[in-house]
Design a protein around this motif. Structure first.
Motif, PDB file in Angstrom:
ATOM      1  N   ALA A 192       0.740  -1.170   0.147  1.00  0.00           N
ATOM      2  CA  ALA A 192      -0.002  -0.210   0.039  1.00  0.00           C
ATOM      3  C   ALA A 192       1.112   1.297  -0.056  1.00  0.00           C
ATOM      4  N   PRO A 193       0.280   2.361  -0.323  1.00  0.00           N
ATOM      5  CA  PRO A 193       1.133   3.684  -0.415  1.00  0.00           C
ATOM      6  C   PRO A 193       1.450   3.855   1.102  1.00  0.00           C
ATOM      7  N   GLY A 194       2.688   4.552   1.090  1.00  0.00           N
ATOM      8  CA  GLY A 194       3.209   4.857   2.568  1.00  0.00           C
ATOM      9  C   GLY A 194       2.245   6.096   2.972  1.00  0.00           C
ATOM     10  N   ILE A 195       2.676   6.506   4.210  1.00  0.00           N
ATOM     11  CA  ILE A 195       1.734   7.367   4.826  1.00  0.00           C
ATOM     12  C   ILE A 195       1.888   8.950   4.152  1.00  0.00           C
ATOM     13  N   LEU A 196       2.948   9.190   3.547  1.00  0.00           N
ATOM     14  CA  LEU A 196       2.993  10.554   2.962  1.00  0.00           C
ATOM     15  C   LEU A 196       2.200  10.523   1.656  1.00  0.00           C
ATOM     16  N   ILE A 197       1.969   9.426   1.277  1.00  0.00           N
ATOM     17  CA  ILE A 197       1.073   9.348  -0.157  1.00  0.00           C
ATOM     18  C   ILE A 197      -0.028   9.380   0.223  1.00  0.00           C
ATOM     19  N   ARG A 198      -0.578   8.547   1.207  1.00  0.00           N
ATOM     20  CA  ARG A 198      -1.782   8.514   1.889  1.00  0.00           C
ATOM     21  C   ARG A 198      -2.289   9.931   2.048  1.00  0.00           C
ATOM     22  N   ARG A 199      -1.501  10.563   2.724  1.00  0.00           N
ATOM     23  CA  ARG A 199      -1.811  11.831   3.166  1.00  0.00           C
ATOM     24  C   ARG A 199      -2.100  12.727   2.011  1.00  0.00           C
ATOM     25  N   ALA A 200      -1.360  12.529   0.919  1.00  0.00           N
ATOM     26  CA  ALA A 200      -1.372  13.440  -0.284  1.00  0.00           C
ATOM     27  C   ALA A 200      -2.782  13.088  -0.863  1.00  0.00           C
ATOM     28  N   MET A 201      -3.039  11.752  -0.957  1.00  0.00           N
ATOM     29  CA  MET A 201      -4.549  11.354  -1.684  1.00  0.00           C
ATOM     30  C   MET A 201      -5.387  12.111  -0.721  1.00  0.00           C
ATOM     31  N   LEU A 202      -5.483  11.942   0.647  1.00  0.00           N
ATOM     32  CA  LEU A 202      -6.789  12.490   1.211  1.00  0.00           C
ATOM     33  C   LEU A 202      -6.547  14.207   0.992  1.00  0.00           C
ATOM     34  N   ASN A 203      -5.371  14.855   1.008  1.00  0.00           N
ATOM     35  CA  ASN A 203      -5.320  16.420   0.816  1.00  0.00           C
ATOM     36  C   ASN A 203      -5.863  16.422  -0.433  1.00  0.00           C
ATOM     37  N   SER A 233      -8.086   2.053  -2.153  1.00  0.00           N
ATOM     38  CA  SER A 233      -8.393   3.363  -1.549  1.00  0.00           C
ATOM     39  C   SER A 233      -9.843   3.673  -1.741  1.00  0.00           C
ATOM     40  N   ILE A 234     -10.419   4.366  -0.925  1.00  0.00           N
ATOM     41  CA  ILE A 234     -11.782   4.966  -1.127  1.00  0.00           C
ATOM     42  C   ILE A 234     -11.615   6.269  -2.105  1.00  0.00           C
ATOM     43  N   TYR A 235     -10.504   6.601  -2.264  1.00  0.00           N
ATOM     44  CA  TYR A 235     -10.023   8.032  -2.928  1.00  0.00           C
ATOM     45  C   TYR A 235      -9.986   7.720  -4.292  1.00  0.00           C
ATOM     46  N   SER A 236      -9.898   6.395  -4.937  1.00  0.00           N
ATOM     47  CA  SER A 236      -9.575   6.066  -6.326  1.00  0.00           C
ATOM     48  C   SER A 236     -10.696   5.425  -6.860  1.00  0.00           C
ATOM     49  N   ILE A 237     -11.087   5.619  -7.954  1.00  0.00           N
ATOM     50  CA  ILE A 237     -12.014   4.935  -8.908  1.00  0.00           C
ATOM     51  C   ILE A 237     -11.049   3.598  -9.350  1.00  0.00           C
ATOM     52  N   THR A 238     -11.402   2.441  -9.092  1.00  0.00           N
ATOM     53  CA  THR A 238     -10.619   1.366  -9.662  1.00  0.00           C
ATOM     54  C   THR A 238     -11.423   0.766 -10.736  1.00  0.00           C
ATOM     55  N   VAL A 239     -10.626   0.560 -11.869  1.00  0.00           N
ATOM     56  CA  VAL A 239     -11.197   0.242 -13.205  1.00  0.00           C
ATOM     57  C   VAL A 239     -10.456  -0.988 -13.694  1.00  0.00           C
ATOM     58  N   GLY A 240     -11.467  -2.141 -14.011  1.00  0.00           N
ATOM     59  CA  GLY A 240     -10.907  -3.183 -14.656  1.00  0.00           C
ATOM     60  C   GLY A 240     -11.182  -3.275 -16.209  1.00  0.00           C
ATOM     61  N   ALA A 241     -10.979  -4.281 -16.810  1.00  0.00           N
ATOM     62  CA  ALA A 241     -11.137  -4.288 -18.224  1.00  0.00           C
ATOM     63  C   ALA A 241     -12.097  -5.420 -18.719  1.00  0.00           C
ATOM     64  N   VAL A 242     -12.565  -4.928 -19.903  1.00  0.00           N
ATOM     65  CA  VAL A 242     -13.480  -5.779 -20.777  1.00  0.00           C
ATOM     66  C   VAL A 242     -12.982  -5.977 -21.961  1.00  0.00           C
ATOM     67  N   ASP A 243     -13.073  -7.072 -22.778  1.00  0.00           N
ATOM     68  CA  ASP A 243     -12.517  -6.846 -24.193  1.00  0.00           C
ATOM     69  C   ASP A 243     -13.580  -6.762 -25.110  1.00  0.00           C
ATOM     70  N   ARG A 244     -13.204  -6.649 -26.505  1.00  0.00           N
ATOM     71  CA  ARG A 244     -13.916  -6.307 -27.521  1.00  0.00           C
ATOM     72  C   ARG A 244     -15.177  -7.246 -27.796  1.00  0.00           C
ATOM     73  N   GLU A 245     -15.263  -8.458 -27.340  1.00  0.00           N
ATOM     74  CA  GLU A 245     -16.358  -9.146 -27.365  1.00  0.00           C
ATOM     75  C   GLU A 245     -17.072  -9.121 -25.834  1.00  0.00           C
ATOM     76  N   GLY A 246     -16.910  -8.247 -25.198  1.00  0.00           N
ATOM     77  CA  GLY A 246     -17.663  -8.133 -24.121  1.00  0.00           C
ATOM     78  C   GLY A 246     -17.046  -9.306 -22.910  1.00  0.00           C
ATOM     79  N   LYS A 247     -15.962  -9.725 -23.123  1.00  0.00           N
ATOM     80  CA  LYS A 247     -15.798 -10.959 -22.323  1.00  0.00           C
ATOM     81  C   LYS A 247     -14.701 -10.584 -21.122  1.00  0.00           C
ATOM     82  N   HIS A 248     -14.747 -11.051 -20.108  1.00  0.00           N
ATOM     83  CA  HIS A 248     -13.640 -10.861 -18.838  1.00  0.00           C
ATOM     84  C   HIS A 248     -12.362 -11.161 -19.591  1.00  0.00           C
ATOM     85  N   PRO A 249     -11.370 -10.315 -19.758  1.00  0.00           N
ATOM     86  CA  PRO A 249      -9.934 -10.553 -20.227  1.00  0.00           C
ATOM     87  C   PRO A 249      -9.404 -11.414 -19.084  1.00  0.00           C
ATOM     88  N   PHE A 250      -8.655 -12.462 -19.196  1.00  0.00           N
ATOM     89  CA  PHE A 250      -7.966 -13.268 -18.451  1.00  0.00           C
ATOM     90  C   PHE A 250      -7.032 -12.751 -17.321  1.00  0.00           C
TER      91      PHE A 250
END
Ligand SMILES: *[C@@H]1O[C@H](CO)[C@@H](O)[C@H](O)[C@H]1NC(C)=O
Ligand SMILES: *[C@@H]1O[C@H](CO)[C@@H](O)[C@H](O)[C@H]1NC(C)=O
Length: 853
Positions: free
Chosen positions: A301-312, A347-364
């Protein structure tokens, strides 16, 4: 005297320069970040400690960078220790010392940069399989779009993710958004990566120089300099490639694009923290396609300074609306990795984005987790993302992995900000959640219904982003009220985890009153911080079941994860409970499904509910995180423990622990009516004392059944539905609700009665105590023991010097907490540099292979 000579020594002539961005020379100097209180002037500290004050640390209020000549010791900690020692002897507690103004200090270390989320080379380039025949009507529409918008870009037709004429509908549905005039105007995305080729003809017109910086080479232009520095440019092209006659277009082709280069060399947490806040009044969205290794065994996980920066950033970026962080979920799915083992994606401060492929499938490759909010298109089913590459006029045909999904999402959010620049960081999450389109929702195994009529999949989050859908919804979106939160006390369990299908289930009841008092109206994120002692981390899994029986798979087994440890104050996150009220029984189920010689104990956990405030006027800002936030495992001073017992008496919260046969596979959405609220709160509350409760478990046995869920159907779900038999094992216990207490933050130490060490020492001692407790010794959680740990530790403080971590790195690593993990890997960083940088033998720029254009 000392100061000025030091300044001269360091050759710091241009003191007027942006001070936090001066070149760093870690060979000759040490760098310290100090958080000072309001009365303490940095010059005073510099004078007292013989340091040179370099300047403020980015946007972090009252955080400063100091420079010293290189030394083995952490000289700030040493001074603090000596001061404490002097005071101990002389007992001159009264006089204020300038060091008392240091709230936090951290000697900076270079560590490996995080890993890019392109597909590992072992998977080779994407196969080029036949992609089928284009649909005639779709081809016509595509031509119409290109003509109308005058898109002359030669690979626009290859950019299936923008418009897919073959698998119609499998694209980000953006062309009508463009036709309506929404193309990212006046929106700015920063690509935090390995650079951005600002001289590419496809990027230069949209390049935003003021928001860009090279933290690896400390220059204003984050130019790709290494041969492998192509990742950031490709990501930038997906967002903001200019509509012209070069390659393709970005999804927000009129947006501005900045580059922040952090992935090409060893880096310090201080620099990364500055990068994550860089020009954060103008850089609106930070696109991050990197993180800890996706190897199925990392937990970092990010260190404390980075976590502070993200909250900031979420509190002060974008004029207080909050910076928007977009993270790639990770490519570790083939090795059973899960994005809840990554402190950025969870982190609750980030939007986590996964992938889907051009056939609408879950890429491995695309990682799942309960923190995943949405997915968007990337490589798979024989094709990749076509975008800009490094060079004046070079195109990439092979961009992929979740690395390619996150920037696409970031670009779509830029479209949203063009129409609604006033949206907060949480509004953006709501919109993403609310407008995502489920993929193959008929696949019941993937999707569970949530209480707000949404469907959630741990693979696809709430679904794929639809540009039209999110931009339209944004136009009329009513901004949500500020954030509020409810934190449960630490819930002590201390139960062995049976192997196999059984698990340990613990329930914590959240009452309406608790949430009222917390000013919390409805949920957004849920986090669980927990401790498990175990000898093989990968054997463990954790589910969280909400009062409405919505299930989050917080943790999953990971076969490569051989680490000889459990979880140490690790925080998992879930977005699955979005919109729930939070009131009722929350059950956590910890399992050790793999039968082997490795076993462990579920120590304790801590539930945090985050969401929208009831009364906006009562909302407050979350204080900056400290290293001690989760150390408060019990009422530490015995005197307050008494008080707490009485405080909670009128409003008892009960926790119930049981070792029961748990379904091997809890259905994602068990068919079950809402549990009837029962005599839960009418039970005698276990207020007295933990031991008493533990020694008389039989008293509690009868009341356990009703509390597990009274109605027949409740029982049917738990006991019956899948022919499951509840087995009561021994040791059914009730655990104390220790306290509803405000967490002790910066002032935590004031409540201790004993001599205080500085924060890091305290942390070192506390964690050292855990680390030192080899084998299966239970961690100390009670006040008296903690007191002992501190008091005893002061005799061997030296064990907790940075050097001690070096020496003990091997012993320590398996049991490391996230912060220790960072520290230990930092110390190894220099040796391991090649891992990232390739064949280079040194950290020196001159040894770098020049980039071939
Ligand atoms: C661009 O954004 C700024 C602040 O983000 C705002 O003040 C300005 O009005 C916007 N301009 C347009 C044309 O939307
Ligand atoms: C895609 O965009 C079109 C407008 O171009 C819109 O009618 C349609 O509803 C969108 N698709 C979804 C799933 O929202």
């Amino acid at each position: 005297m000392k100061v000025s000579s030091l300044a001269a020594l360091l050759g710091l002539a241009a003191l007027t320069a942006a001070t936090n961005l001066l070149p760093r020379n870690f060979d000759a100097n040490d760098y310290y970040v100090l958080h000072l209180d309001a009365q303490t002037h940095p010059a005073e500290i510099a004078r007292s400690l013989g340091l040179f004050h370099e300047g403020p640390l980015g946007e972090l209020a009252d955080h400063h960078v100091f420079v010293a000549r290189k030394a083995e010791d952490d000289i700030v900690r040493k001074e603090k220790r000596e001061l404490a020692e002097r005071r101990r002897r002389k007992r001159d507690l009264g006089e204020r010392h300038v060091l008392d103004g240091v709230l936090f200090s951290q000697k900076q270390k270079l560590r490996k940069p995080w890993e890019k989320r392109t597909l590992p080379t072992r998977f080779g380039p994407a196969r080029r399989t036949s992609r089928g025949q284009p649909d005639a009507q779709a081809v016509q529409k595509q031509a119409h779009v290109a003509t109308t918008l005058q898109i002359l870009d030669p690979i626009f037709k290859e950019q299936w993710h923008l418009f897919n004429p073959v698998q119609v509908g499998h694209d980000v549905n953006v062309t009508d958004v463009w036709l309506s005039g929404v193309t990212g105007k006046n929106a700015t995305v920063a690509i935090v990566d390995d650079g951005l080729d600002m001289y590419s003809d496809d990027l230069k017109d949209n390049y935003y120089a003021q928001g860009s910086y090279d933290f690896n080479d400390k220059t204003n232009e984050p130019k790709p300099r290494l041969a492998e520095d192509r990742h950031g440019t490709r990501c930038a092209g997906e967002v903001s490639a200019v509509k012209n006659n070069v390659c393709g277009v970005g999804v927000a082709y009129d947006s501005k694009i900045a580059g922040l280069r952090i992935l090409s060399k060893l880096i310090s947490d201080a620099d990364e923290a500055v990068a994550m806040n860089y020009d954060f009044q103008h850089n609106q969205i930070y696109s991050c396609s990197w993180g800890p290794p996706d190897d199925g065994k990392s937990m970092d996980a990010p260190g404390i300074l980075i976590r502070r920066a993200m909250l900031n950033a979420v509190q002060n970026g974008r004029g207080g609306l909050g910076s928007i962080y977009v993270f790639a979920s990770g490519n570790g799915a083939p090795v059973e990795d899960n994005c809840n083992f990554d402190g950025y994606t969870n982190s609750i401060y980030s939007i986590t984005v996964g992938a889907v492929d051009r056939e609408g499938k879950h890429p491995f490759y695309s990682e799942k987790c309960s923190a995943g909010l949405v997915v968007t298109y990337s490589s798979g089913s024989g094709d990749s993302i076509h975008t800009t590459d490094v060079g004046q006029n070079n195109c990439a045909v092979n961009h992929g992995g979740t690395s390619a999904a996150a920037p696409l999402a970031a670009g779509i959010f830029a479209l949203v900000l063009q129409v609604r620049p006033d949206l907060s960081w949480r509004d953006m999450q709501y919109l993403a959640m609310d407008t995502a389109v489920p993929i193959n929702p008929e696949n019941k195994e993937d999707w569970q219904a949530t209480t707000i009529g949404k469907k959630y999949s741990h693979t696809f989050g709430y679904g794929k982003i639809d540009s039209w859908g999110i931009v339209e919804a944004a136009k009329t979106w009513k901004n949500v009220k500020p954030q509020a939160w409810y934190f449960s006390p630490w819930i002590h369990v201390n139960k062995p985890i049976p192997e196999g299908d059984k698990g340990v289930a613990v329930t914590f009841t959240v009452t309406e009153d608790m949430l009222k008092e917390a000013n919390l109206e409805r949920l957004e994120h849920v986090t669980v911080t927990m401790n498990i002692q175990h000898t093989r981390r990968g054997d463990l899994s954790v589910d969280l079941i909400s009062p409405n029986k919505v299930v989050s798979h917080l943790s999953v087994t990971r076969s490569p994860d051989n680490v000889e440890a459990g979880y140490v104050d690790w925080t998992f996150m879930s977005v699955v409970h979005w919109g729930e009220s939070g009131v009722g029984d929350w059950t956590i189920v910890v399992k050790d499904t793999i039968k082997n010689k490795h076993t462990g104990t579920f120590t304790d956990w801590h539930l945090k509910l985050w969401g929208e405030a009831r009364d906006a006027s009562k909302a407050r800002l979350l204080p900056m995180p400290t290293e001690e936030d989760d150390d408060d495992h019990a009422a530490i001073p015995t005197t307050t423990a008494q008080a707490i017992t009485t405080t909670i008496a009128p409003n008892p919260a009960t926790t119930k622990t049981s070792s029961v046969a748990i379904p091997t596979d809890i259905p994602d959405r068990p068919v079950k009516p809402k549990p009837t609220q029962t005599s839960d709160t009418a039970q005698p509350s276990p207020t007295q004392d933990e031991q008493a409760a533990q020694t008389s478990p039989s008293t509690w046995l009868p009341s356990f059944l009703p509390t597990l869920g009274v109605s027949a159907s409740t029982r049917a779900w738990i006991y019956g539905a899948a022919a499951l038999i509840i087995v009561f094992c021994s040791g059914l216990g009730i655990y104390l609700w220790m306290a509803r207490r405000k967490r002790l933050r910066n002032n935590a130490r004031e409540n201790y009665e004993f001599e205080l060490l500085d924060e890091e020492e305290a942390e070192g001692l506390a964690s050292g105590e855990k680390v030192g407790a080899a084998g299966n010794k239970a961690r100390r959680t009670r006040g008296g023991e903690l007191y002992d740990a501190f008091a005893g530790g002061s005799d061997d403080e030296d064990d907790f010097d940075a050097g001690a971590y070096h020496d003990r790195a091997d012993d320590v690593s398996p049991r490391m907490s996230e912060k220790q993990a960072r520290g230990a890997s930092d110390s190894d960083g220099e040796e391991e540099e090649h891992h990232v940088i390739g064949d280079d033998d040194s950290d020196d720029d001159n040894d770098r292979r020049p980039l071939q254009r």
